[in-house]
Design a protein around this motif. Structure first.
Motif, PDB file in Angstrom:
ATOM      1  N   LEU B 105      45.813 -32.762 -33.805  1.00 50.30           N
ATOM      2  CA  LEU B 105      47.144 -32.481 -34.329  1.00 50.30           C
ATOM      3  C   LEU B 105      47.210 -32.623 -35.849  1.00 50.30           C
ATOM      4  O   LEU B 105      48.288 -32.597 -36.428  1.00 50.30           O
ATOM      5  CB  LEU B 105      48.166 -33.401 -33.658  1.00 50.30           C
ATOM      6  CG  LEU B 105      48.451 -33.042 -32.194  1.00 50.30           C
ATOM      7  CD1 LEU B 105      49.291 -34.114 -31.536  1.00 50.30           C
ATOM      8  CD2 LEU B 105      49.172 -31.694 -32.123  1.00 50.30           C
ATOM      9  N   PRO B 163      51.090 -20.617 -29.394  1.00 45.29           N
ATOM     10  CA  PRO B 163      51.104 -21.193 -28.032  1.00 45.29           C
ATOM     11  C   PRO B 163      50.110 -22.337 -27.872  1.00 45.29           C
ATOM     12  O   PRO B 163      50.433 -23.365 -27.252  1.00 45.29           O
ATOM     13  CB  PRO B 163      50.699 -20.013 -27.140  1.00 45.29           C
ATOM     14  CG  PRO B 163      51.029 -18.786 -27.925  1.00 45.29           C
ATOM     15  CD  PRO B 163      50.845 -19.158 -29.366  1.00 45.29           C
ATOM     16  N   TYR B 165      48.915 -24.407 -30.240  1.00 50.48           N
ATOM     17  CA  TYR B 165      49.386 -25.592 -30.955  1.00 50.48           C
ATOM     18  C   TYR B 165      50.518 -26.285 -30.196  1.00 50.48           C
ATOM     19  O   TYR B 165      50.530 -27.515 -30.057  1.00 50.48           O
ATOM     20  CB  TYR B 165      49.860 -25.221 -32.369  1.00 50.48           C
ATOM     21  CG  TYR B 165      48.749 -25.227 -33.374  1.00 50.48           C
ATOM     22  CD1 TYR B 165      48.176 -26.433 -33.784  1.00 50.48           C
ATOM     23  CD2 TYR B 165      48.242 -24.046 -33.906  1.00 50.48           C
ATOM     24  CE1 TYR B 165      47.141 -26.450 -34.701  1.00 50.48           C
ATOM     25  CE2 TYR B 165      47.192 -24.055 -34.822  1.00 50.48           C
ATOM     26  CZ  TYR B 165      46.653 -25.264 -35.214  1.00 50.48           C
ATOM     27  OH  TYR B 165      45.627 -25.293 -36.113  1.00 50.48           O
ATOM     28  N   ILE B 166      51.482 -25.518 -29.723  1.00 53.89           N
ATOM     29  CA  ILE B 166      52.638 -26.119 -29.053  1.00 53.89           C
ATOM     30  C   ILE B 166      52.218 -26.766 -27.732  1.00 53.89           C
ATOM     31  O   ILE B 166      52.713 -27.837 -27.361  1.00 53.89           O
ATOM     32  CB  ILE B 166      53.760 -25.069 -28.853  1.00 53.89           C
ATOM     33  CG1 ILE B 166      54.342 -24.674 -30.227  1.00 53.89           C
ATOM     34  CG2 ILE B 166      54.846 -25.576 -27.921  1.00 53.89           C
ATOM     35  CD1 ILE B 166      55.055 -25.794 -30.977  1.00 53.89           C
ATOM     36  N   ARG B 167      51.270 -26.133 -27.012  1.00 52.36           N
ATOM     37  CA  ARG B 167      50.790 -26.754 -25.765  1.00 52.36           C
ATOM     38  C   ARG B 167      50.117 -28.099 -26.039  1.00 52.36           C
ATOM     39  O   ARG B 167      50.332 -29.064 -25.300  1.00 52.36           O
ATOM     40  CB  ARG B 167      49.831 -25.814 -25.042  1.00 52.36           C
ATOM     41  CG  ARG B 167      50.574 -24.695 -24.322  1.00 52.36           C
ATOM     42  CD  ARG B 167      49.683 -24.002 -23.313  1.00 52.36           C
ATOM     43  NE  ARG B 167      50.434 -23.011 -22.569  1.00 52.36           N
ATOM     44  CZ  ARG B 167      50.186 -22.653 -21.315  1.00 52.36           C
ATOM     45  NH1 ARG B 167      49.177 -23.212 -20.659  1.00 52.36           N
ATOM     46  NH2 ARG B 167      50.920 -21.761 -20.716  1.00 52.36           N
ATOM     47  N   LEU B 169      50.662 -30.021 -28.662  1.00 51.53           N
ATOM     48  CA  LEU B 169      51.687 -30.941 -29.162  1.00 51.53           C
ATOM     49  C   LEU B 169      52.500 -31.549 -28.020  1.00 51.53           C
ATOM     50  O   LEU B 169      52.869 -32.728 -28.067  1.00 51.53           O
ATOM     51  CB  LEU B 169      52.608 -30.186 -30.127  1.00 51.53           C
ATOM     52  CG  LEU B 169      53.690 -30.980 -30.842  1.00 51.53           C
ATOM     53  CD1 LEU B 169      53.086 -32.100 -31.669  1.00 51.53           C
ATOM     54  CD2 LEU B 169      54.531 -30.059 -31.730  1.00 51.53           C
ATOM     55  N   PHE B 170      52.780 -30.762 -26.990  1.00 52.78           N
ATOM     56  CA  PHE B 170      53.581 -31.267 -25.879  1.00 52.78           C
ATOM     57  C   PHE B 170      52.735 -31.657 -24.668  1.00 52.78           C
ATOM     58  O   PHE B 170      53.269 -31.854 -23.572  1.00 52.78           O
ATOM     59  CB  PHE B 170      54.673 -30.255 -25.505  1.00 52.78           C
ATOM     60  CG  PHE B 170      55.778 -30.229 -26.519  1.00 52.78           C
ATOM     61  CD1 PHE B 170      56.770 -31.203 -26.512  1.00 52.78           C
ATOM     62  CD2 PHE B 170      55.805 -29.271 -27.522  1.00 52.78           C
ATOM     63  CE1 PHE B 170      57.773 -31.201 -27.470  1.00 52.78           C
ATOM     64  CE2 PHE B 170      56.802 -29.264 -28.485  1.00 52.78           C
ATOM     65  CZ  PHE B 170      57.792 -30.238 -28.458  1.00 52.78           C
ATOM     66  N   GLY B 171      51.419 -31.774 -24.885  1.00 48.66           N
ATOM     67  CA  GLY B 171      50.568 -32.306 -23.819  1.00 48.66           C
ATOM     68  C   GLY B 171      50.461 -31.410 -22.603  1.00 48.66           C
ATOM     69  O   GLY B 171      50.388 -31.886 -21.479  1.00 48.66           O
ATOM     70  N   ILE B 172      50.495 -30.086 -22.818  1.00 44.05           N
ATOM     71  CA  ILE B 172      50.334 -29.148 -21.704  1.00 44.05           C
ATOM     72  C   ILE B 172      48.920 -28.609 -21.775  1.00 44.05           C
ATOM     73  O   ILE B 172      48.591 -27.803 -22.639  1.00 44.05           O
ATOM     74  CB  ILE B 172      51.346 -27.987 -21.809  1.00 44.05           C
ATOM     75  CG1 ILE B 172      52.765 -28.544 -21.853  1.00 44.05           C
ATOM     76  CG2 ILE B 172      51.171 -27.017 -20.652  1.00 44.05           C
ATOM     77  CD1 ILE B 172      53.795 -27.536 -22.292  1.00 44.05           C
TER      78      ILE B 172
END
Lengths: 188, 188
Positions: B105, B163, B165-167, B169-172
């Protein structure tokens, strides 16, 4: 009525304490930033005992996540316009408006703070994500029940929400209505 | 040879100082996090004078951005495989590998730190973004010169990088090869 029921009565003392604690957290985030205040600081600012906060939220991370979720639900409630295209366009426009505002990066900053703050942080981040995903899923389920073809919630995250968040984070703007509608149309 | 030429000679004292300063920044980020150290701290750790840092980088934000760019260029150089699909798949796989690592991150944390740190922060963030966009654009231009149809750089950001980066960041997770290739195929 036992102690617990009294504490939870809506509109009563419990609701007032929650509102004061939420406001204290919002103020401290804007003054100091995530990672730079404790449960004790929140309690002092809200005029409540530390133990009231620990009893209700368990830890700072869960409280931060609760404040963010309350804010998200107020600013970007899941719409119900009668069509999936209408719902997604309305939702995307709300998110675009919210994240281009002065506190637009709040959710990203919270996610970064929680992701780098041990197991309690990760758990609070996951609960926040799961709650918003459930709300989004309900919107998509309603569309399917009406006989519409709907993408899954991760598709909405990947191709509508993620591009907007990353553009704001890297200062690529503005998020025009045409751009935001285009993200929705492209996914549908 | 004047003083400036000597200072910039590759592999000379200037390169050693830059390497030591970069290492000091990397250490301080991992020990204290962004926003919790100054140019003076970096200078002390690297064993150089504050003025050497100011002369070369101007301010802390530009130095942070330079360190991140050097790291990105080393870990995720823009590939040149001979086809656009090959280039984008290779690049996306590199980014996926990098951001799911222990310091994954870092770029998002840096962007958050720079975005919330005044005009110098915003400028450093914009320069970092523009430099990586230029590199990506060169890859896309090569494809067009070969006669391939290529998306624009913002399309790559919106639908391949954002997509992932956001995954993270939110632990997906995880970012499987199928998922990452799927993002590339969908865009092409």
């Amino acid at each position: 009525m036992n102690e617990r029921q009294r504490a939870r009565r809506p509109g009563g003392r419990s609701a007032r304490v929650a509102a004061e604690v939420h406001q204290a957290v919002t103020d401290l985030i804007s003054e100091r930033g995530y990672g730079n205040f404790t449960v004790g600081d929140v309690a002092a600012r809200a005029g409540v005992a530390d133990s009231s906060i620990y009893r209700r939220w368990g830890n700072l991370e869960t409280l931060l996540s609760d404040v963010a979720l309350t804010r998200l639900n107020a600013q970007s409630p899941m719409p119900d316009t009668g069509t999936l295209a209408g719902d997604l366009r309305t939702y995307a426009a709300q998110v675009a408006c919210e994240i281009t505002g002065p506190d637009g990066l709040l959710l990203v900053r919270l996610a970064v703070a929680l992701s780098t703050n041990g197991q309690q942080g990760l758990q609070a981040r996951d609960e926040l994500r799961d709650e918003r995903t459930r709300q989004l899923q309900s919107m998509l389920d309603r569309a399917r029940e009406r006989g519409e073809q709907a993408p899954d919630a991760l598709g909405v995250l990947d191709h509508i929400l993620a591009p907007m968040y990353i553009r704001v984070l890297f200062g690529i703007g503005p998020l025009t209505p045409d751009y935001v509608d285009g993200l929705v149309d492209r996914l549908l």
